[in-house]
Design a protein around this motif. Sequence first.
Motif, short mmCIF file in Angstrom:
data_model
loop_
_atom_site.label_atom_id
_atom_site.label_comp_id
_atom_site.label_asym_id
_atom_site.label_seq_id
_atom_site.Cartn_x
_atom_site.Cartn_y
_atom_site.Cartn_z
N SER A 191 -40.64 21.69 -4.60
CA SER A 191 -40.13 21.11 -3.36
C SER A 191 -39.07 22.07 -2.83
CB SER A 191 -39.53 19.72 -3.60
OG SER A 191 -38.89 19.25 -2.43
N ASN B 34 -37.17 22.20 -0.13
CA ASN B 34 -35.90 21.72 0.43
C ASN B 34 -35.05 20.97 -0.59
OD1 ASN B 34 -38.01 19.79 0.60
ND2 ASN B 34 -36.80 18.54 1.99
N ARG C 112 -45.76 14.83 -1.71
CA ARG C 112 -46.44 15.02 -0.42
C ARG C 112 -46.47 13.72 0.38
NH1 ARG C 112 -48.77 19.85 0.36
NH2 ARG C 112 -49.39 21.15 -1.43
N THR D 123 -42.61 15.72 4.78
CA THR D 123 -41.85 16.96 4.64
C THR D 123 -40.38 16.82 5.03
OG1 THR D 123 -42.56 17.65 6.86
CG2 THR D 123 -43.87 18.42 4.99
N LYS E 53 -40.57 19.07 1.02
CA LYS E 53 -41.52 20.06 1.51
C LYS E 53 -42.15 20.77 0.32
CE LYS E 53 -42.11 23.89 4.75
NZ LYS E 53 -41.46 24.78 5.73
N GLU F 52 -36.97 29.64 2.60
CA GLU F 52 -37.38 28.67 1.59
C GLU F 52 -37.02 29.14 0.19
OE1 GLU F 52 -41.18 26.87 4.12
OE2 GLU F 52 -41.43 28.59 2.77
N SER G 100 -38.89 21.55 10.14
CA SER G 100 -40.26 21.20 9.80
C SER G 100 -40.88 20.44 10.96
CB SER G 100 -40.31 20.33 8.53
OG SER G 100 -39.91 19.00 8.81
#
Length: 291
Positions: A37, A39, A53, A57, A61, A74, A246
């Motif tokens: 993930s 974030n 999921r 997001t 994410k 990221e 996002s």
Amino acid sequence: MELGRPASSRRKLKDLLLKKDNRNCADCNAPDPKWASANIGVFICLKCCGVHRSLGTHISKVLSVTLDDWSEDEIDAMMEVGGNASANSIYEAYIPEGVTKPGPDAGHEQRSNFIRSKYEFQEFLKPSLRIISGKSSLESSSTKSAKDSFRSTSGTERQEGMVEFIGLLKVKVIKGTNLAIRDIKSSDPYVILSLGQQKVFDHDTFSSDDIMGEADIDLQSLITSAMAFGDAGMFGDMQIGKWLKSDDNALLEDSTVNITDGKVKQMMSLKLQNVESGELDLELEWIPLDQ
């Protein structure tokens, strides 16, 4: 061949994954996690990946460590957190009696309930870090106490808990651009800010006010970063967190949390929703109660 990521970035992500604390899933301890993930900053297994999921997001994410193309931002976000141990020290700081962390062979329902409680409802954070928004309002360019109500879980029943003051949130409206026209040729806009929801209205003297857009703000990155670092005055200027742009949020670009001159601040540019046009620039500042 992998495209879009320099070798140095791939090495940083790989080296982070090889750390001892990251060799097992952050949520169920399954070995050899291949997902992350970006974030939240945790490495997770395939089964937990499916639950993440489903959160959307704006909460988690999910990216494949080996198959997806990661951006520099990221990867930097993962590096800032430091991996599973660091993230779990926040998200699993207080697991109530009777709640059991799922194991690698846990069923989907147990796994889903735990992950949602951990990240979506933030029930395992220390009370001083819980940031589920209450209904307190924040006026433009003013400072008020942020009342954050937290929730407890008993089976599938959720109820409001106590209200705790954890700090002050100062919100400054920098500017609005390309705002919708609601009068003959222009508008007289004003902003109403409340925890969890921001709305922009056109003020009409002789008729009812017209909505000029709205945007949701996620305060998680600001408050958790500020609380984790404690007294910001002890640190030099530095970036300590980030809210990633996002498709599920109103950000025009990634919004970083920074220590600037001993203060924790976050600048953000938002695209107003449910309106034909309009952008809003805000500056948020977090002030602990002891200041």
